[in-house]
Design an enzyme around this catalytic site. Sequence first.
Site, mmCIF file in Angstrom:
data_model
loop_
_atom_site.group_PDB
_atom_site.id
_atom_site.type_symbol
_atom_site.label_atom_id
_atom_site.label_comp_id
_atom_site.label_asym_id
_atom_site.label_seq_id
_atom_site.Cartn_x
_atom_site.Cartn_y
_atom_site.Cartn_z
ATOM 1 N N HIS A 138 0.831 -1.212 0.000
ATOM 2 C CA HIS A 138 0.000 0.000 0.000
ATOM 3 C C HIS A 138 0.869 1.267 0.000
ATOM 4 O O HIS A 138 0.491 2.275 0.602
ATOM 5 C CB HIS A 138 -0.930 0.022 1.216
ATOM 6 C CG HIS A 138 -2.111 -0.882 1.101
ATOM 7 N ND1 HIS A 138 -3.211 -0.583 0.325
ATOM 8 C CD2 HIS A 138 -2.364 -2.096 1.662
ATOM 9 C CE1 HIS A 138 -4.089 -1.571 0.430
ATOM 10 N NE2 HIS A 138 -3.604 -2.499 1.225
ATOM 11 N N ASP A 155 -0.208 -4.234 5.876
ATOM 12 C CA ASP A 155 -1.417 -4.867 5.378
ATOM 13 C C ASP A 155 -1.303 -5.277 3.913
ATOM 14 O O ASP A 155 -0.751 -4.545 3.093
ATOM 15 C CB ASP A 155 -2.576 -3.873 5.548
ATOM 16 C CG ASP A 155 -3.933 -4.515 5.372
ATOM 17 O OD1 ASP A 155 -4.063 -5.708 5.682
ATOM 18 O OD2 ASP A 155 -4.855 -3.819 4.932
ATOM 19 N N GLU A 156 -1.814 -6.463 3.588
ATOM 20 C CA GLU A 156 -2.127 -6.892 2.219
ATOM 21 C C GLU A 156 -0.964 -6.801 1.239
ATOM 22 O O GLU A 156 -1.075 -6.230 0.157
ATOM 23 C CB GLU A 156 -3.317 -6.084 1.676
ATOM 24 C CG GLU A 156 -4.603 -6.348 2.428
ATOM 25 C CD GLU A 156 -5.784 -5.594 1.861
ATOM 26 O OE1 GLU A 156 -6.912 -6.103 1.957
ATOM 27 O OE2 GLU A 156 -5.597 -4.480 1.317
ATOM 28 N N VAL A 157 0.157 -7.402 1.594
ATOM 29 C CA VAL A 157 1.243 -7.546 0.625
ATOM 30 C C VAL A 157 0.930 -8.772 -0.237
ATOM 31 O O VAL A 157 0.757 -9.867 0.283
ATOM 32 C CB VAL A 157 2.602 -7.704 1.320
ATOM 33 C CG1 VAL A 157 3.683 -8.074 0.312
ATOM 34 C CG2 VAL A 157 2.971 -6.418 2.039
#
Length: 847
Positions: A432, A518-520
Site C-alpha cells: 500500500h 497490510d495486504e502484501v
Amino acid sequence: MKKCLVLALMWSCSAHLVSAQVPVSDAGGLKVSWEFSENNYQKKGELLSVLTLTNTGSRPLPANGWTVYFNGAAPHNEGDTSVISVARVNGDYLRFSPGKSFHGLAPKAAVQVKLLTRPLRNITDYPKGFYIVFDTDPSHGIPLPLETKSAIDYTKQERAIAEKQYAQNLSVKNLPEAQMSPVFPSPVSYRRTSALFKPAAGLKIMADKDFGKEAAYLADEWQKVTGVKPAVGIASGSATKGPQKIVLQKKAIAFPEGYELSVSADQIVISASDAAGVFYGIQSLKVLLPPDSWDGKHTAVSIAGIEIKDHPRFPHRAFMMDIARNFQQKGEVIKTIEVLSLYKINILHLHLNDDEGWRIEIPGLPELTEIGSKRGHTTDEQTHLFPSYGSGPSIANSSGTGFLTRADYLEILRYATARHITVIPEFETPGHARAAIKSMDARYKKFMAAGKTAEATQYLLRDRDDQSVYRSVQGWSDNVINPALPSVYSFMEKISDETIAMYKEAGAPLQTIHFGGDEVPAGVWEKSPAVAALLKSDASIDGVDDMWHYYFEKVNVMLKQRGLYLSGWEETGLKKALVDGKKKMIVDTRAAGNNFHTDVWNNLSGNEDLAYKLANAGYKVVLTNVTNLYMDLAYSASDAEPGQYWGGYVDADKLFSFIPYDYYKNQKEDERGMPLDPSHFNGKERLTEAGKASIIGLQAPLWSEVITSPERFEYLLLPKLFGLAERSWAADPDWATAADPAVTEQLYQKSWSAFANVIGKKELPRLNTYAGGFSYRIPTAGVRVEQGMVKANAQYPGLMIRYTTDGTEPAANSKVYSGDLPASANLSFRLFNSAGRGGRTVKFALR
C-alpha cells in the site's frame, strides 16, 4: 394482469441517473452511458453492462487517436474487442480505446460494447471519473458527461430490506427520559437526585492547579452554550459550600481516566486523580445539557441533580481516519476530534499514506507532497499520480489532491492533545505504498539528471531491476517497498525523525508509529536481485517469504532506538507457512514478546479466531473486526446505500452488539450478510485469561475509497460511532455474559431499545448543531404490509415519519405518519430529524 404489492427503496439523490456537470462542448459533444444489464450473466457470477459512447455534437469522432480513461472495477469485453477494447492501466484506473474495426463516430451516432465485471451490489460499484485524451494533446484530459443506469430489478431485495428493518425496529420501545442513561456512553453507575442546578450570574470555575487546562476548556465550552465565559480560579482544598461554582478537584480514583461527577443545587463537582478523568467528567457534564444547547440561542441552562461514578473499560478506544485514499481537509479532522472527544474516544489513528496518496508534509522530502499528494491525468506520473476513485483528470480535485502541511499537523496535534486524544500516525508499508514509491522514483530521476547519484539513491524504495510480477487486492502491480534496500530504512528513519520532531514541538504524546503491514500480495520480491543478494549473504533469512519478518524486525529496532514501540496491522504478527500443502499466514511467535501492537481486522471465514490466536500468543491486540467495526461498510444491502460490502454490512447495532471477549457470540451474519449457524464457530480457538489481558481495546476504521466529501464521511461515521463509544467505554453488559440464548436475546433487545432512545432523542439532536453540525445518516423507514395495510416504523425514537400518497418524495411539511395506511399505488415514507432534514425515501408501489 394480476396486481401485487411490492416495496421499493428509491435513492433520493437519483442513484440510477448521474450526470457530471461538464459542458458537452468541451469534449465535442461526446457522452458516456453505462447501463448495468444483468447480474450473474450466463450463471457465471459476472455482471453484464453495456457501455455506450454517443456523439451528440456536430463533429465526427475520429477512428483513432483518442483514449477514454475512468475508474472502476476492472472489466473485460464480452465478445468482440475489435471495436472498443477496455483494459486496466493500474489499480482501479481503466481505459477504453478504439479497435481496428472502429471507423469513427458520426454526429448523432452511438457505439456500444458489452462488458463483464464482478456483480453489482450497490452504487459503490458504479464507474466514475470519465475523461477523454486525444493523441494530439496527450497531457490534457477532458471530462466527459456520464449517465449510469440500471436495468436490474432490485424490488424483491429492497422489499426484504424494508421488512427486515421493520422487524428489527419492533423491539425499540419509546422510553421516557427517566429510563434512559443520563450521559453517554453509559457510566458505571449513577443516581438521580431531586436537586436542580440553575446557573446564576457570576458563576465561577474553581480548579486544582493540575487541572488548569481542563478548567480553561470548560470555560470555553460554557461560553459556546450561554455566551458567557465563567471566570477561572484555583481551588483550595476540597469542594465547599459557598457561591455557585463548578469545582474540578483532585481525588484518588482507583481507575485511570475515571471520574466522579456530582450536581447539586449550588455547585457542580468533578473529581478525578488525573487530568483525563476530569476532562471526561466535563464531557459528561456537557452531555447532561439539553441536546439543543449548541444552537446559539441559550443564555442559561439548568442541570438536574445527579451523582455519577465512571471509568472506561478499555484504555485504547480508537477511531481510524483514512485521509490517504481520498483526502479530508484539516478542518474536517479537527471537527472529527471534537466529536470523538465528546464521546470519550481517546485515540485518533490517522492513515496518512496509501497507494493513492501521501497526505503529510515531511521536511527534506518535498517530493512526497509535490508528487504523491496529487492525482490527475498523467502519462508518466512524474508530477502527480494517476486518477483513482473517480478523481478525474484535474489535479484540482479536492478529494484526490491535498495534504496536511507541517503547520496543519501541529495544529491537529495540539487540538487533539488538549482533548486528551492521542494521534497515532500511520505510514503504510511495505505494501500500500505506491504514492511513496512513485514520489521517491521522481526524486531519483531528478537527482540523477543533476548527476547526484548519492542523493538520488538515498531514499529509493524499490529495486529498479526487480522483475517480480504481482497484483494487489486493489489491482496495483507496483505498490510494494523492497525491504532488501538500505535506502528503505533511511527513508523510515527520516519520516520517523521528522514525525517525532513534530510531536515534540506540539507537546503531544507519541509512544508509537504505525507502519501498516497490510495486504502484501503474493509474488513480491521473487525476482528482485537485491533480495536475492541479501538472501545469499544472510543465512538467517528463510527465503523470500521471510523478508517480511526481516523488514519489521529492522523497523522495530529503529523505533526502539527512539523510545517507541511498533504498531501495525495483524500481518506484523504473522508469517507465511505451508499448511496442508498450501501457503497460509499463521502466527509468528518470534515477535510475540516485542510489544508489537496489532490491529486485527480479519475475522472472515477461515480467520474467525485470528485475533484471539494473536492475543493468546502474547501480542497486544486492538480488536478491529471487519464484520462489526468497519464503518466504511454500507449500512444495509440496499443497492442505493453507499459503502463497501466485502466484509458484510455494518449499522450502529453491529458495533453496539460487539462482545470483545467472545465475539463468536455476537456474530450472527457472515461477510455476505447471510445468517450464521451457531455451530460455525465450533473448534475455533477461544480467548484465554492470559490472552484477555492482551486485548487492549477496540478500533473502528473508516476507509475512504468511497468518501469524496465531508458529507459522505460524516454519513458513514455517524451514528456508527455511538456503538464504538459504548462498547469501548461502558462496562460489559449483562447480555454479553448470559448463558441462556433466550435470556441473552431478551436482555439485548432491552439494552438496544434504551440505546436507540438515547441516540434518537439526545445524541442525534445534539449533533445537529454541535461543532457546527454533522451530516449524520438518517435511517430509512422500516415498512411492512399486513392484510392490505402498510405499517411503518423508525429505528430511533425521536425521528418523525412523514409520507405522501402521490408518489412524490416526502418533504419536511408532508403528513406525519401516525398509524397503518391502506395500501395504495403511490405511498412513500421518509424519516426526518428535529431540524427537518430527511433520510432516503422508501417508496411503496402497486404493480
